[in-house]
Each structure stands twice: as structure tokens, then as C-alpha cells.
Design a protein around this motif. Structure first.
Motif, PDB file in Angstrom:
ATOM      1  N   LYS A  79      45.661  11.401  61.997  1.00 53.85           N
ATOM      2  CA  LYS A  79      44.438  10.698  61.609  1.00 53.85           C
ATOM      3  C   LYS A  79      44.062  11.005  60.171  1.00 53.85           C
ATOM      4  O   LYS A  79      43.725  10.101  59.392  1.00 53.85           O
ATOM      5  CB  LYS A  79      43.297  11.091  62.543  1.00 53.85           C
ATOM      6  N   ARG A 113      46.392   7.826  71.471  1.00 54.96           N
ATOM      7  CA  ARG A 113      45.220   8.050  70.608  1.00 54.96           C
ATOM      8  C   ARG A 113      45.461   7.505  69.206  1.00 54.96           C
ATOM      9  O   ARG A 113      44.524   7.052  68.542  1.00 54.96           O
ATOM     10  CB  ARG A 113      44.888   9.545  70.571  1.00 54.96           C
ATOM     11  N   THR A 116      44.932   3.799  69.431  1.00 57.44           N
ATOM     12  CA  THR A 116      43.496   3.521  69.406  1.00 57.44           C
ATOM     13  C   THR A 116      42.948   3.640  67.994  1.00 57.44           C
ATOM     14  O   THR A 116      42.135   2.818  67.548  1.00 57.44           O
ATOM     15  CB  THR A 116      42.753   4.495  70.339  1.00 57.44           C
ATOM     16  N   LEU A 117      43.407   4.660  67.271  1.00 59.24           N
ATOM     17  CA  LEU A 117      42.973   4.854  65.882  1.00 59.24           C
ATOM     18  C   LEU A 117      43.328   3.652  65.021  1.00 59.24           C
ATOM     19  O   LEU A 117      42.501   3.159  64.240  1.00 59.24           O
ATOM     20  CB  LEU A 117      43.618   6.122  65.316  1.00 59.24           C
ATOM     21  N   SER A 119      43.843   0.599  66.032  1.00 65.50           N
ATOM     22  CA  SER A 119      43.023  -0.521  66.476  1.00 65.50           C
ATOM     23  C   SER A 119      41.620  -0.435  65.885  1.00 65.50           C
ATOM     24  O   SER A 119      41.071  -1.435  65.410  1.00 65.50           O
ATOM     25  CB  SER A 119      42.954  -0.533  68.007  1.00 65.50           C
ATOM     26  N   GLU A 120      41.030   0.749  65.904  1.00 65.00           N
ATOM     27  CA  GLU A 120      39.688   0.941  65.338  1.00 65.00           C
ATOM     28  C   GLU A 120      39.693   0.741  63.819  1.00 65.00           C
ATOM     29  O   GLU A 120      38.761   0.151  63.260  1.00 65.00           O
ATOM     30  CB  GLU A 120      39.173   2.338  65.683  1.00 65.00           C
ATOM     31  N   THR A 121      40.750   1.216  63.175  1.00 66.55           N
ATOM     32  CA  THR A 121      40.854   1.040  61.723  1.00 66.55           C
ATOM     33  C   THR A 121      40.984  -0.433  61.368  1.00 66.55           C
ATOM     34  O   THR A 121      40.393  -0.917  60.399  1.00 66.55           O
ATOM     35  CB  THR A 121      42.066   1.824  61.187  1.00 66.55           C
ATOM     36  N   ASP A 122      41.762  -1.153  62.164  1.00 66.10           N
ATOM     37  CA  ASP A 122      41.925  -2.594  61.950  1.00 66.10           C
ATOM     38  C   ASP A 122      40.585  -3.314  62.075  1.00 66.10           C
ATOM     39  O   ASP A 122      40.248  -4.181  61.271  1.00 66.10           O
ATOM     40  CB  ASP A 122      42.922  -3.145  62.968  1.00 66.10           C
ATOM     41  N   ALA A 123      39.811  -2.939  63.109  1.00 65.93           N
ATOM     42  CA  ALA A 123      38.505  -3.576  63.307  1.00 65.93           C
ATOM     43  C   ALA A 123      37.539  -3.261  62.173  1.00 65.93           C
ATOM     44  O   ALA A 123      36.679  -4.081  61.824  1.00 65.93           O
ATOM     45  CB  ALA A 123      37.912  -3.127  64.647  1.00 65.93           C
ATOM     46  N   GLY A 124      37.690  -2.067  61.580  1.00 72.89           N
ATOM     47  CA  GLY A 124      36.783  -1.658  60.510  1.00 72.89           C
ATOM     48  C   GLY A 124      37.143  -2.185  59.135  1.00 72.89           C
ATOM     49  O   GLY A 124      36.377  -1.992  58.184  1.00 72.89           O
ATOM     50  N   HIS A 125      38.298  -2.818  59.007  1.00 71.62           N
ATOM     51  CA  HIS A 125      38.743  -3.350  57.712  1.00 71.62           C
ATOM     52  C   HIS A 125      39.246  -4.782  57.911  1.00 71.62           C
ATOM     53  O   HIS A 125      40.452  -5.031  57.927  1.00 71.62           O
ATOM     54  CB  HIS A 125      39.847  -2.473  57.115  1.00 71.62           C
TER      55      HIS A 125
END
Length: 312
Positions: A79, A113, A116-117, A119-125
Motif C-alpha cells: 500500500k 486486500r 480492494t486497495l 479498487s478504492e484507488t480507482d474510485a478515488g481517481h
């Protein structure tokens, strides 16, 4: 390359993946990508500049590659590495890329994990696309090389004579076991599905090969069940890509559809003899990817087949 040569190359590739870490892995990645893509820039670290968040850049596809290949995967460190490289890239290379590709050496696939990281990074950018490139995708790039380039990338000569026997595809081994076990519990009297003959006719698949495919379709739903959901769905897409690439290569060398299927069966099982249950499971896999149109061509709209009937 012949089937045996491809399997030899795969063994060498897997051997490298078991040994290459840190900068050695990055060097291999650079060799491979430079051999595959004329527009690939193998970015190196330089003094205080560092690498500015990139281990490679693809000029035409506007992709930035960031490598992370530790000897032991630590999710916290992954991460930190990912977020650090991304922050540097966005700051130092703004306007140079549209897709951020996380390249890793985890041979077992991506840690849940870390998935998931990403996926979350993609959603945030929302302005940046995110991809991962692990062992499967690296091998698929190797598959596209000619023999001379593959020898250069893998650092070995690839023998011309057949030397490999019974080498199965590691990616398909869990699926083969699943099908071998599940088919035993299936209803042996279940009727064969109603198969639209158009694609079978269009690809000139008749006789035993046609019947084996149709029988495999009886159980092809088990493949969908195996790959259903989450990370398995991503694995499904990657395995399907491998089938497509191999099929495209094989049909350039073999003209008869039955010979193409024979080569694809070896792709699943290797070229050694297998137990009948394993062979039947392999035909379920072939039937599944045939139905998905990952192998063989779909007939064009309006094409009328011969309507040849296949007995059960």
C-alpha cells in the motif's frame, strides 16, 4: 514456436518468476516490454530525480508502469509503495499518462486486500484508469514473442526438438480438479443442451471433435460457477485472454479445425497421456471457451449453416 517449445519457454518463465525480485524483476520487465513494444520507455532511476514514479512508460497507449516485486508480500508495504508511486506520478508526470499499471510478481495472483486497495484507488481517481499486471499477463506478453526474442528475454535457448511431456497449464490446474470432481456428481442422464449448430458448422467442426465439444457443453456451466464472483471473475478474464492468444497463434500454423482443437487440448493438459476423467474435464473447458467465442469464430450475421445433426 511449436507446442513443446512454448511449454519449455513457460517452464523457464515460471522459473524466473520464482527467482526474480526487486531490481532483477524490474530488469526482466524492461527486457520483455522493450521486446514487445517499440514505444515502451524503460525508465531508470537517475540521481535526485529518481524515476518520478514510473518504471516504464508506453507512449502510444499512455500507460505508466510501476513495479513492486518483494521477496515476501507485505500488504502494508505494498500500500505504501503503490500510494507513493501514484503520488509521484501524478505530481511529476501529469499529462504523460492516462492509465496507471501496477506490476507485481505474486505468482499466486493478487492478494484480496491489494485488490480492494486498487479498487478504492480507482474510485478515488476518476481521471486515471488502473490496471494490474501479474504473472499471467507477463506470460501472455511472452507468448506473443517470436522464438529469437523469447530467447533473449528468457535468457536461454529454446530447443527445437520436442523435449517436454505432460506439462499442464498451471492456471487451469485448479479448474481441472474442480471439473474432474464435479462431473462425477452430475446427472449422467441429463439431456444434452440444444446447441445452435451455426458456429460448429461455420468452423467446419464435424465428427468426433464436434460430438466431444457438444458433450462438454453439458457441464460448461460448472466453469462459470467456478469463476463466479470477485477476484475469480478477474482470473476468468485473464485465462480467457490466454486462450484467445494461444488460439490465434495455433490457427496460423494448423489449417484443420480438428488439429486446432488437438493443440488447444494440449494447451490445457500438456502433451502427455492423461486419465479419461481429466481428458473429459479438459473438453468441458474447451466447450466453455468455445461458447464464449474466445476460441474459433462466430459466423457473420445472416450466415446459414449446413444444419448437420450430432447424435448424443
Amino acid at each position: 514456436m511449436q507446442f513443446e517449445q512454448r511449454m519449455y519457454a513457460r517452464l523457464k518463465f515460471l522459473g524466473l518468476m520464482a527467482e526474480l525480485y526487486e531490481t532483477a524483476f524490474e530488469d526482466f520487465f524492461h527486457r520483455l516490454m522493450c521486446a514487445r513494444y517499440p514505444d515502451f520507455l524503460d525508465v531508470r532511476t537517475h540521481g535526485r530525480l529518481g524515476d518520478q514514479g514510473a518504471d516504464g512508460l508506453a507512449l502510444h497507449e499512455r500507460k505508466l508502469y510501476a513495479c513492486y516485486a518483494p521477496q515476501t508480500v507485505d500488504v502494508v508495504q505494498v500500500k505504501q509503495k503503490l500510494m507513493s508511486d501514484l503520488a509521484k506520478a501524478l505530481e511529476k508526470r501529469s499529462g504523460q499518462f492516462d492509465t496507471f499499471v501496477f506490476v507485481h510478481n505474486d505468482r499466486r495472483g493478487m492478494h484480496p486486500r491489494i485488490a480492494t486497495l486498487l479498487s478504492e484507488t480507482d474510485a478515488g481517481h476518476p481521471d486515471v484508469k488502473f490496471e494490474q499486471m501479474g504473472t499471467r499477463r507477463l506470460w501472455y506478453e511472452c507468448m506473443r514473442l517470436d522464438q529469437e526474442a523469447a530467447e533473449e528475454v528468457l535468457g536461454c535457448q529454446i530447443p527445437i526438438q520436442p523435449v517436454i511431456h505432460g506439462v499442464g497449464m498451471d492456471d487451469l490446474a485448479p479448474l481441472l480438479k474442480h471439473l474432474r470432481d464435479q462431473r462425477v456428481a452430475a446427472d449422467p442422464l441429463m439431456p444434452l443442451p440444444d446447441v445452435e449448430p451455426g458456429k460448429l458448422d461455420f468452423n467446419r467442426l464435424h465428427g468426433d471433435a464436434r460430438q466431444d465439444l457438444v458433450r462438454g457443453m453439458r457441464h460448461s456451466h460448472l466453469v462459470d460457477a467456478f469463476y463466479e464472483g470477485g477476484i475469480r471473475a478477474v482470473e476468468h478474464d485473464e485465462v480467457a485472454q490466454g486462450f484467445r492468444l494461444y488460439y490465434e497463434q495455433v490457427r496460423q500454423e494448423w489449417t484443420e479445425p480438428e488439429d486446432v482443437l488437438w493443440q488447444l487440448e494440449m494447451y490445457v493438459l500438456g502433451n502427455g497421456s492423461q486419465q479419461p476423467r481429466v481428458q473429459r474435464a479438459a473438453w468441458v473447458i474447451l466447450a466453455h471457451f468455445f461458447e464464449r467465442c474466445d476460441i474459433f469464430d462466430a459466423p457473420p450475421p445472416g450466415w446459414a449453416g449446413s444444419g448437420v445433426e450430432v447424435s448424443a
